[in-house]
Motif scaffolding. Structure first.
Motif, mmCIF file in Angstrom:
data_model
loop_
_atom_site.group_PDB
_atom_site.id
_atom_site.type_symbol
_atom_site.label_atom_id
_atom_site.label_comp_id
_atom_site.label_asym_id
_atom_site.label_seq_id
_atom_site.Cartn_x
_atom_site.Cartn_y
_atom_site.Cartn_z
ATOM 1 N N GLY A 141 0.772 -1.233 0.000
ATOM 2 C CA GLY A 141 0.000 0.000 0.000
ATOM 3 C C GLY A 141 0.802 1.281 0.000
ATOM 4 O O GLY A 141 0.228 2.375 0.086
ATOM 5 N N LEU A 142 2.132 1.195 -0.080
ATOM 6 C CA LEU A 142 2.936 2.413 -0.178
ATOM 7 C C LEU A 142 2.782 3.032 -1.552
ATOM 8 O O LEU A 142 2.544 2.329 -2.550
ATOM 9 C CB LEU A 142 4.411 2.112 0.089
ATOM 10 N N THR A 143 2.928 4.347 -1.622
ATOM 11 C CA THR A 143 2.886 5.028 -2.909
ATOM 12 C C THR A 143 4.279 5.016 -3.531
ATOM 13 O O THR A 143 5.290 4.810 -2.843
ATOM 14 C CB THR A 143 2.425 6.475 -2.749
ATOM 15 N N GLN A 144 4.346 5.273 -4.839
ATOM 16 C CA GLN A 144 5.644 5.324 -5.503
ATOM 17 C C GLN A 144 6.498 6.456 -4.927
ATOM 18 O O GLN A 144 7.719 6.307 -4.777
ATOM 19 C CB GLN A 144 5.470 5.529 -7.010
ATOM 20 N N ALA A 145 5.873 7.566 -4.578
ATOM 21 C CA ALA A 145 6.623 8.685 -3.997
ATOM 22 C C ALA A 145 7.251 8.284 -2.669
ATOM 23 O O ALA A 145 8.391 8.660 -2.357
ATOM 24 C CB ALA A 145 5.708 9.892 -3.806
ATOM 25 N N HIS B 73 14.272 -3.905 8.663
ATOM 26 C CA HIS B 73 14.197 -2.471 8.382
ATOM 27 C C HIS B 73 13.060 -2.187 7.396
ATOM 28 O O HIS B 73 12.904 -2.903 6.401
ATOM 29 C CB HIS B 73 15.515 -1.985 7.790
ATOM 30 N N VAL B 74 12.301 -1.142 7.667
ATOM 31 C CA VAL B 74 11.140 -0.820 6.833
ATOM 32 C C VAL B 74 11.137 0.678 6.505
ATOM 33 O O VAL B 74 11.724 1.486 7.227
ATOM 34 C CB VAL B 74 9.819 -1.193 7.540
ATOM 35 N N PRO B 75 10.462 1.067 5.423
ATOM 36 C CA PRO B 75 10.312 2.493 5.124
ATOM 37 C C PRO B 75 9.467 3.191 6.191
ATOM 38 O O PRO B 75 8.586 2.580 6.808
ATOM 39 C CB PRO B 75 9.603 2.497 3.765
ATOM 40 N N LYS B 76 9.709 4.452 6.372
ATOM 41 C CA LYS B 76 8.941 5.240 7.338
ATOM 42 C C LYS B 76 7.452 5.198 7.028
ATOM 43 O O LYS B 76 6.609 5.188 7.946
ATOM 44 C CB LYS B 76 9.448 6.685 7.324
ATOM 45 N N ALA B 77 7.120 5.129 5.736
ATOM 46 C CA ALA B 77 5.714 5.187 5.323
ATOM 47 C C ALA B 77 4.910 3.969 5.749
ATOM 48 O O ALA B 77 3.676 3.983 5.640
ATOM 49 C CB ALA B 77 5.627 5.358 3.799
ATOM 50 N N ILE B 78 5.565 2.927 6.228
ATOM 51 C CA ILE B 78 4.819 1.775 6.752
ATOM 52 C C ILE B 78 3.867 2.226 7.853
ATOM 53 O O ILE B 78 2.758 1.703 8.007
ATOM 54 C CB ILE B 78 5.797 0.697 7.285
ATOM 55 N N GLY B 79 4.294 3.237 8.615
ATOM 56 C CA GLY B 79 3.453 3.744 9.690
ATOM 57 C C GLY B 79 2.175 4.396 9.194
ATOM 58 O O GLY B 79 1.182 4.448 9.929
ATOM 59 N N ARG B 80 2.181 4.929 7.983
ATOM 60 C CA ARG B 80 0.947 5.508 7.426
ATOM 61 C C ARG B 80 -0.024 4.412 7.024
ATOM 62 O O ARG B 80 -1.230 4.494 7.293
ATOM 63 C CB ARG B 80 1.277 6.367 6.199
ATOM 64 N N VAL B 81 0.514 3.355 6.395
ATOM 65 C CA VAL B 81 -0.338 2.271 5.896
ATOM 66 C C VAL B 81 -0.859 1.420 7.052
ATOM 67 O O VAL B 81 -2.007 0.978 7.045
ATOM 68 C CB VAL B 81 0.449 1.400 4.898
ATOM 69 N N PHE B 82 -0.012 1.200 8.059
ATOM 70 C CA PHE B 82 -0.389 0.371 9.210
ATOM 71 C C PHE B 82 -0.186 1.201 10.484
ATOM 72 O O PHE B 82 0.868 1.133 11.132
ATOM 73 C CB PHE B 82 0.467 -0.896 9.267
ATOM 74 N N PRO B 83 -1.172 2.005 10.863
ATOM 75 C CA PRO B 83 -1.000 2.944 11.988
ATOM 76 C C PRO B 83 -0.661 2.264 13.314
ATOM 77 O O PRO B 83 -0.061 2.888 14.186
ATOM 78 C CB PRO B 83 -2.361 3.651 12.065
#
Length: 723
Positions: A172-176, A237-247
Motif C-alpha cells: 500500500g505504499l505510494t511510488q513517492a 528495516h522498513v520504510p517510514k511510510a509503513i506507519g501511514r499504511v499500518f497505523p
C-alpha cells in the motif's frame, strides 16, 4: 506403486546429477575459451565429474599427461586447472607457453579438510564501492575470476530493490514514498543494511529493469559453474511510510549513522513480535524466489554499525529469531549468512551475553557467520568459535576501495590455520571480503591460494618471488627483488595500523594535525621503485608489469607528499615563510601534477573511466547526471556535508588534478597568508573555504578522459629522475 515412485525419484535424481555435470562442464569449457582463446583452450579437456567428490568439503582434482582436467565441480576444475597447470607447470598466470610442458605422469590432488567447504567472496559494501555501475561483460569477467580462484559461495544481491518495490506497492505504499526510501545506486549497500535511506536517490524505473536482467545473468552463470549464490532476506528495516499504511505497527527509530542526521539516517526497525514482521519477510522471500530461484543461503544484517534499541539479551534473541523464522517459513532449508562485523565494530556493546543471545537464537548449523576482519581483529577467539555456529575466516583487507599499497600477508598466511586449530573450532571455510576491489592483487592471490591449503605457505619470500615470475611470465631478478622489498614493507603490516584504509595526507583534507607515520621503512618503497624501473626493458611488453610500475610510482609519490607535508608543517611552526613556500610549492604544484600525469597513462586509474561507467548505466541524460553525481559524492564528500569525508578516496587522474591538488594549493596559500599577517591559522575557517572547492567538484559537469594517454614506463622514469 511405492517402489515405482522410489525408482522414479532415484532416476530423476541421477538424471539431474548428470544434467548438472554437463552444464558445469560446458560452463567451465566456455570459460577456458574466453580466457585463452579457442586454440589454447583446446589443449585441455575440462570435465566435471561428481564421482571425484571425496566427502563434504573435499575436492579431488585429476590432471593427466594428455591435458584432461577433472574435478567434482566447475569451480574446482577452473581453479585447480589454473593453479596447477598454469602456476605449477607453466610458471605463468594465463599466458600459456606453446607447446605445453609435459605433465610428469598422473596427478591426483585431494583436498580433505572439512574446513575448506566454503571459499567465500564479497562484502555487502563491495556492491556499492566497486560493482555499482557494472554491465554484464564486466560481471562475466568477475565471475570468471571467482571461478579461477575457487570461489564457491558469493553474494548475489543485484536487483533486490525491484523486488522490494513490488512488495512495498503490494503493501500500500505510494511510488513517492518508495522513492523517498531508496538510496541512489552508489549508496545502496547502506540502504540494504538499514544505515541510510533516500540519500542520492531516487532510483529510476529503468534501474530496476536493468538490475533484474543483470541478476538473472549473474545467477545463471554462478550456478552453471557450481557456485552457491547468497540471496538477500528481510532484516527488519522498513520504510517510514509503513506507519501511514499500518497505523498500529510497532516500529523503533534507531539512532543516526555515519555523521548523517535523521533526514537520511535513523532507520525504522520493525519490532520482532509485530505480526507484520513475518508477513513482510515472507512476501519478500517468496517473490524473490519466484523471480530468481534459490540455493537456500540468505544474507541479512539487522544491526550493522547501529546500536540496537536494547541490550537485553531477550530482545536481541527475539530480533534474531524473527529474521530466521521469516526465512524458514518460506524456505525450510534456509541458512542465514551473517556478517560478524557488528561484534567487531562495537565490542563495548556486544558483551558475552549479547553475542550469545544472537548466536543462540538460530538453530545450530543454520547460522553461517563471516568473521569479516579476521586477519586483523578476529572475533572467533573471544566468542568460543561463535558459540558453536559455523564460521568463515575472512580477510577484509580494504576499506572504501582505496588505492595504496597495503597488506598484512604474514597475518593472512597464518590466520586460517590458526582458526582451524583453535579449540573446538567451527571454521568451515575462508573468505575474501574487501569493501572495494581493484588494488593489491598479490594479497588476493595469496588468500585465494590459502583456501586450498591445509597449512600456511612455508616461505613467503619464495612465494612472492614466484608470484612475480608468474605475473610477468618470465623470471626477472630485479622485479623479484622489488617484490621482496614490498613484502617486508607495505605488505608486512601488523597491529593497530592494519585497518586497510589509506590515511595518507595526499587523500585527506589538509590540516596541521595530519599523521604521517607508517609501519615500514619508506626507503624500501623507493628502492622497489628503482628496481622495477631497472627491470622495465625486459618487461615493458607485460601489461601487469606496467600496471605494477605505475602503482609503485603512485605509492612512491604518495610517500613524497607525506615528506614534503612534514616540511611544510615544520616551516609553518618555525615561522619560516620561504621554507613553507618552497616545500608547499613542490607538493602542490609539482608532485601532484606529476602524479596525475602518470595516473593518466593507465585506464585503471582514470576518473573519466569511473564516471563514464556511471553515465553508461543510465537510460537518459537526467539519469546520467544523477549517476555521475552519485559517483563524485562517493569518492569525495560521501554525504551532502562531507559526512564521511574522503572515506572512499581513490588516486585517479582528474581527481588528483581537480580535487586533491586545489585543496592542497588552498592550504599552502592559507598557511602563507597566516604567516604573512602574523595571525594564527584558522582550521575552522579553512574547512569552510575548502568545502566550497570540494562541493564545486562534486557538482561540476566537467568531462574527463576515459582513454589513457602517455607511456607509463617513460613517465615513471622521468618522475623518478625528477624527484
Amino acid at each position: 506403486p511405492r517402489l515405482l515412485v522410489l525408482l522414479l525419484l532415484a532416476w530423476e535424481g541421477a538424471w539431474g546429477a548428470v544434467r548438472d555435470e554437463a552444464r558445469e562442464t560446458a560452463a567451465v569449457r566456455a570459460l577456458a575459451v574466453r580466457l585463452l582463446g579457442p586454440g589454447p583452450a583446446a589443449a585441455f579437456e575440462l570435465s566435471v565429474e561428481r564421482t571425484l567428490a571425496a566427502g563434504p568439503g573435499a575436492d579431488v582434482f585429476e590432471l593427466s599427461a594428455e591435458g584432461v582436467c577433472a574435478a567434482p565441480s566447475g569451480v574446482a576444475v577452473a581453479a585447480r586447472a589454473a593453479q596447477t597447470t598454469c602456476g605449477t607447470f607453466c610458471g605463468c598466470h594465463l599466458s600459456l607457453p606453446r607447446p605445453l610442458p609435459p605433465v610428469p605422469g598422473q596427478l591426483r590432488i585431494t583436498e580433505t579438510l572439512p574446513t575448506l567447504r566454503y571459499r567465500y567472496y564479497q562484502n555487502v559494501c563491495t556492491h556499492s564501492y566497486s560493482f555499482v555501475w557494472w554491465d554484464w561483460p564486466r560481471w562475466e569477467r568477475e565471475i570468471d575470476w571467482m571461478a579461477l580462484n575457487g570461489i564457491n559461495l558469493a553474494l548475489a544481491w543485484s536487483g533486490q530493490e525491484a523486488i522490494w518495490q513490488r512488495v512495498y506497492l503490494a503493501l500500500g505504499l505510494t511510488q513517492a514514498e518508495i522513492d523517498e526510501h531508496f538510496t541512489g545506486p552508489a549508496f545502496l549497500a547502506w540502504g540494504r543494511m538499514g544505515n541510510l535511506h533516500g540519500w542520492g536517490g531516487p532510483l529510476p524505473r529503468t534501474w530496476h529493469l536493468k538490475q533484474l536482467s543483470l541478476q538473472h545473468q549473474i545467477l545463471d552463470r554462478m550456478r552453471a559453474l557450481g557456485m552457491t549464490p547468497v540471496l538477500p532476506a528481510f532484516a527488519g528495516h522498513v520504510p517510514k511510510a509503513i506507519g501511514r499504511v499500518f497505523p498500529q505497527v510497532n516500529i523503533t527509530q534507531l539512532g543516526s549513522w555515519g555523521h548523517f542526521n535523521c533526514s537520511y539516517s535513523c532507520s525504522f526497525l520493525l519490532a520482532p513480535e509485530d505480526p507484520l514482521f513475518p508477513l513482510i519477510g515472507g512476501i519478500f522471500l517468496r517473490e524473490l524466489i519466484r523471480e530468481f530461484g534459490t540455493n537456500h543461503i540468505y544474507g541479512a544484517d539487522t544491526f550493522n554499525e547501529m546500536q540496537p534499541p536494547s541490550s537485553d539479551p531477550a530482545y536481541l534473541a527475539a530480533a534474531t529469531e524473527a529474521v530466521f523464522k521469516a526465512m524458514v517459513a518460506v524456505d525450510s532449508d534456509a541458512v542465514w549468512l551473517l556478517q560478524g562485523w557488528l561484534f567487531q565494530h562495537q565490542p563495548e556493546f556486544w558483551g558475552p551475553a549479547q553475542v550469545g543471545a544472537v548466536l543462540g537464537a538460530v538453530p545450530q548449523g543454520r547460522l553461517l557467520v563471516l568473521d569479516l576482519f579476521a586477519e586483523s581483529q578476529p572475533v572467533y577467539t573471544r566468542t568460543a568459535s561463535f558459540r558453536g555456529q559455523p564460521f568463515i575466516w575472512c580477510m577484509l583487507h580494504n576499506f572504501g576501495g582505496n588505492h595504496g599499497l597495503f597488506g598484512a600477508l604474514e597475518a593472512v598466511n597464518r590466520g586460517p590455520t590458526a582458526a582451524r586449530l583453535f579449540p573446538n573450532s567451527t571454521m568451515v571455510g575462508t573468505g575474501i571480503t574487501p569493501e572495494g576491489i581493484g588494488q593489491n592483487e598479490v594479497v588476493y592471490a595469496l588468500m585465494a591460494e590459502l583456501g586450498w591449503r591445509k597449512d600456511p605457505v612455508p616461505d613467503l619470500l619464495a612465494w612472492v618471488s614466484r608470484f612475480a615470475e608468474r605475473r610477468y611470465g618470465v623470471a626477472q631478478p630485479d622485479a623479484e627483488a622489488a617484490w621482496r622489498l614490498l613484502l617486508r614493507s607495505v605488505y608486512n603490516c601488523s597491529g593497530e595500523a592494519c585497518r586497510g584504509h589509506n590515511h595518507s595526507p595526499l587523500v585527506r583534507r589538509p590540516s596541521l594535525q595530519m599523521n604521517t607515520a607508517v609501519w615500514y621503512n619508506r626507503s624500501d618503497v623507493f628502492e622497489a621503485w628503482r628496481l622495477l624501473l631497472k627491470a622495465s626493458p625486459k618487461l615493458t611488453t607485460s601489461p601487469t608489469f606496467r600496471y605494477d610500475l605505475l602503482d609503485v610510482t603512485r605509492q612512491a609519490l604518495q610517500e613524497l607528499v607525506s615528506l614534503y607535508y612534514e616540511e611544510v608543517r615544520a616551516a609553518y611552526l618555525h615561522q619560516e615563510l620561504a621554507g613553507l613556500l618552497r616545500a608547499g610549492g613542490v607538493l602542490a604544484y609539482q608532485l601532484l601534477p606529476a602524479l596525475d600525469e602518470v595516473l593518466a597513462s593507465d585506464h585503471h586509474f582514470l576518473l573519466g573511466s569511473w564516471l563514464a561507467q556511471a553515465r553508461a548505466a543510465a537510460a537518459s541524460e537526467t539519469e546520467a547526471r544523477l549517476y555521475e553525481q552519485n559517483s563524485r559524492y562517493q569518492l569525495t564528500l560521501w554525504g551532502p556535508e562531507g559526512n564521511i569525508l574522503d572515506y572512499a578516496n581513490k588516486q585517479l587522474a582528474g581527481l588528483v588534478a581537480h580535487y586533491y591538488a586545489p585543496r592542497w594549493q588552498l592550504f599552502i596559500e592559507s598557511l602563507a597568508d597566516s604567516l604573512a599577517r602574523a595571525a594564527p591559522f584558522q582550521q575552522h575557517q579553512f574547512d569552510k573555504d575548502v568545502f566550497l572547492l570540494e562541493q564545486a567538484f562534486v557538482l561540476s559537469s566537467r568531462r574527463y578522459r576515459s582513454q589513457p594517454q602517455g607511456d607509463t614506463v617513460d613517465l615513471a622514469r622521468k618522475v623518478f629522475l625528477r624527484f
